[in-house]
Structures are given as C-alpha cells and as structure tokens.
Design a protein around this motif. Sequence first.
Motif, PDB file in Angstrom:
ATOM      1  N   ARG B  40      37.449  40.898  38.056  1.00 45.35           N
ATOM      2  CA  ARG B  40      38.513  40.875  39.062  1.00 45.35           C
ATOM      3  C   ARG B  40      38.683  39.449  39.599  1.00 45.35           C
ATOM      4  O   ARG B  40      37.707  38.797  39.939  1.00 45.35           O
ATOM      5  CB  ARG B  40      38.153  41.842  40.203  1.00 45.35           C
ATOM      6  N   ASP B  42      39.624  36.875  37.918  1.00 38.87           N
ATOM      7  CA  ASP B  42      39.553  35.853  36.858  1.00 38.87           C
ATOM      8  C   ASP B  42      40.947  35.399  36.446  1.00 38.87           C
ATOM      9  O   ASP B  42      41.867  36.212  36.340  1.00 38.87           O
ATOM     10  CB  ASP B  42      38.871  36.440  35.612  1.00 38.87           C
ATOM     11  N   VAL B 180      45.834  43.867  35.739  1.00 38.40           N
ATOM     12  CA  VAL B 180      45.795  42.584  35.033  1.00 38.40           C
ATOM     13  C   VAL B 180      47.226  42.162  34.735  1.00 38.40           C
ATOM     14  O   VAL B 180      48.062  42.999  34.413  1.00 38.40           O
ATOM     15  CB  VAL B 180      45.060  42.718  33.674  1.00 38.40           C
ATOM     16  N   THR B 211      44.048  39.113  38.745  1.00 42.59           N
ATOM     17  CA  THR B 211      43.422  38.903  37.455  1.00 42.59           C
ATOM     18  C   THR B 211      44.531  38.573  36.451  1.00 42.59           C
ATOM     19  O   THR B 211      45.470  39.343  36.296  1.00 42.59           O
ATOM     20  CB  THR B 211      42.675  40.176  37.015  1.00 42.59           C
TER      21      THR B 211
END
Lengths: 217, 264
Positions: B40, B42, B180, B211
């Motif tokens: 999470r 990233d 994401v 993310t």
Amino acid sequence: MFTTTDYLPYLAQGIIASVALGGSSFVAAAALGLVLALIRDHSSGFVKLLIAIYISVFRALPELLTILLTYYGSIAFTRSVGIPDLSPFAAALLAFGVQIGSYACQIFSDAYRAVPRGLLEAAHAVGMPGYLINVRIAIPLMLRLAAPSLGSLLLVVIKLTAIASAIGVTELTRRAQIVSGATHDPLAAFGYAAAIYLAVSAILTIFQRRLETAKQL
Amino acid sequence: MQMNSNIKALDTGFVLRADKIEKHFANIEVLRGISLEAKRGDVISLIGASGSGKSTFLRCLNFLEIPTGGTVTIRGETHQASDALSRSRASKQKLRQLRREVGMVFQSFNLWPHMTAAENVMEGPVRVLKEPPKAARSRALDLLARVGLSERADYRPSQLSGGQQQRVAIARALAMNPDVLLFDEPTSALDPELVGEVLAVMTDLAKEGRTMLIVTHEIAFARDVSSKMIFLRKGLVEEEGPPRDLIASPKSEELQRFLARMRH
C-alpha cells in the motif's frame, strides 16, 4: 375528361404508402442489420460464415426478383398451410427488410470495426460486463459512425419502394401508372411523381444534415 | 497451498502481487516471467526500451492482455489466465472484480467521445458500482475539481486539450476507488507543454499514498515520485531498486546505455 392535375391528391397520397413502406422496411432492416452485425462480431467461424453468405446472396439478387419470389413464395406457403395470404404490403416489407438488412448489416459491421478498440478497453478496464459495453459504448459509437451511410440507405429504400408496385402495392409510382392510364398523359403523371419523390428526398436530406451537425458537439 | 499464499499476500500487506507473468504472441515471448509486489502506498515505475514488454506487463495486471502464464493476486484473490479465458459466469464475474479494483489510465486517454467529462467519470460508478446518478455526479464533480477541471465538467472530450483529457481519464479511474492505479505511458501522447499538468496530478496522487504502477519515459519524474524503479529488458526484470540508486549507479550495461539515451 380529367387532366393530371385533377388526380394530384390521389397521386400525392401515394407517397404515404411509399414512405410508410420505405420507413418500416428501413427500421426492420436496420434492426436486423444491427443484431446480425453484433452477433457476427462476437461469434465463431460457422455463424460468421452464415452471415457472410446471407450478405452475399442478397447483395447479388435484384430487389425486384426478391420481392416477386417473396410474394409468390408466401402465397404458395400460406395456401399449403391453409392460413390467410400475406398482403402485398406485408410481403414487400418482409422482402425489403431482409434484403436491405444485409446492406445495413455490412454498414454496421464496418462501423463496429471503426470504433477505436481503446474505447472498448477503457470500458473493460472499469469492469463493465459485455452487454453493458455494447449498450453504453459500442452501439452509440457505432450508430454515430454509421449515421451518414444509414441516411443514404433510407433514401435508397424509399426509392426502392417503387418496385413494390410489381406486386400491387399502390404506392406513388403505381398510382402514377394508374393516373397515366386514365389521362393518357404519362409524362405529366410520372413528372409529378418524380417531383414528389424529390421533395421527400430533400426534406430527409435536410433532416439528416441537421442531425449530423447537432451530433458533432 | 493456494490458500496459504493468498493469506500470506494479505498478511504482508501487499495490495497487488504479480507472480511469474508470461506472455507469448505466437512464437514471440514478450514477457518471460515477471514478478512484482506492491505494498500500500508504493509507487513503482517501470522503465525500459520500447519492446521491453513494460506496457504488455501492465496490461496483464488487469487482464486486458491475457497472460500466457502466471498469476495476479489482489485483495487476497488470485487470478490466472485460465479464469480469464473461461466463459463461465463465475470467472467473468471474478475478472470484472479484478478490473474494478485496478484503475487504468491509457496512453491515448480513451475517453468516451459521446459523453461529457462528468459522464465519463460517472459511468463506472453508476453502471458498475450501481451508485445513484445524483451521488455519482457530485462525486465526479469533486474528482474533476481535484484534477483542476471543475469548469470543464460538461465539456465533451473533443473540446478538451490532451492534458485535460488525460486528467479526466485519471478522475475516471479514481471514481472506481481502485486499490491500485496503473498508468500506461500517460504522457507519451501529449504535446510537451501539456505533460507537466498531468505529472503534477500524478505527483499529488503519489503524495496522498495511492498505490501506483507507472510505465513511463519520464525518467526525472519517475525518480522523484516513485519508491521503486524496475528496468525491464526483453521481457525480464533486468534491474530493480530505489530509483535514485538505479539512476545514479546502474549495474547492467543495458541500463547504463538506456539511461544515457534518455538523457539526450
């Protein structure tokens, strides 16, 4: 002795049948073409082949022949089964719907292929199911792309209704024949008929232009 | 075994995990087993020459491209090629679930031209998440405001610049509340003067802890915004690590050469 002008109301009323037959044939053809184009794009080789055969058969057959075959074929069928005959109008609608449907199918298939793949991918990417992608994205875009060709097709169909006179639909051309028989002035009768066709075509063309400019926004 | 790996994916806090993704087109091996884990928050940038497979890899993560082998795990749910190819209701449902959880921004924006900016943003929430249109519209307007386009909500894509279209596309992806966000060369189709506005929006998203996986040629942007950089070559991970390390001291000759080319 009546002159052609006396018959003008009778003649002009013929356009109602022409436009009714042309319009309903067009709607039937467009619906058939759209459905077949969608099936064609989502199906396997065999179904694709069947649709391709349908398109090439009706592209090759003269409309007059199709309409005669449909009419006399329908009579042979209804008599053998023992149900009431198809009216000439209904037979013409059936013949035009199926034949023009093959043209419409081709128009829709081409339009479908012209929809940028990325726009469909974007719909997949938000998790839309297939039928929603068709209803919300593919078909609206397809209709926009197909609109100019469909407009021309409608004009062609309205003109084609003249050959329904061959099986006794008393549309505009048939009435012009009747009037010319009564007045012995074929040039005037057919001349007036031509003017009426031109007027209808002009109205439809203006309407189509309006639609297209409105859509560009 | 399958269950265990799923549980592990949840426990270790991975939002998304790709495991040995392979993709063959006929005889050509585009991806030869790429794995990646995103926690999470990233921000992972994927760089590499054209043909290295970076866009194909990204498209495999939400199965717009069906991988030949490998798995994608998101929210503890593992997806594989056989699911995506199956015509069964359950697998179609599962595939749509995956796509709903993964937002995607395309190189060529791919906004629907027959809808306004707001309608583009609302479409997914209304049709897929079944939000009431009114609520979805007000959320769409908020999202458009966040990408600096509140005044353009009722414009059609054709009336917007490339940079504005891409920002609408980002709002459209955000509207699905994805876990994401995937960006497939989001600035490559833009005129140079429009690149900045899109990168600024993406930088904000990175800062708020989204993310993100970004395929890009904007090396300086990737260095500043990402927590991890992956250099792909010929369908494999050639080098990966913190972006500054990768750029300052590339180990492989290929990355050195690639970076030298990007500088000119």
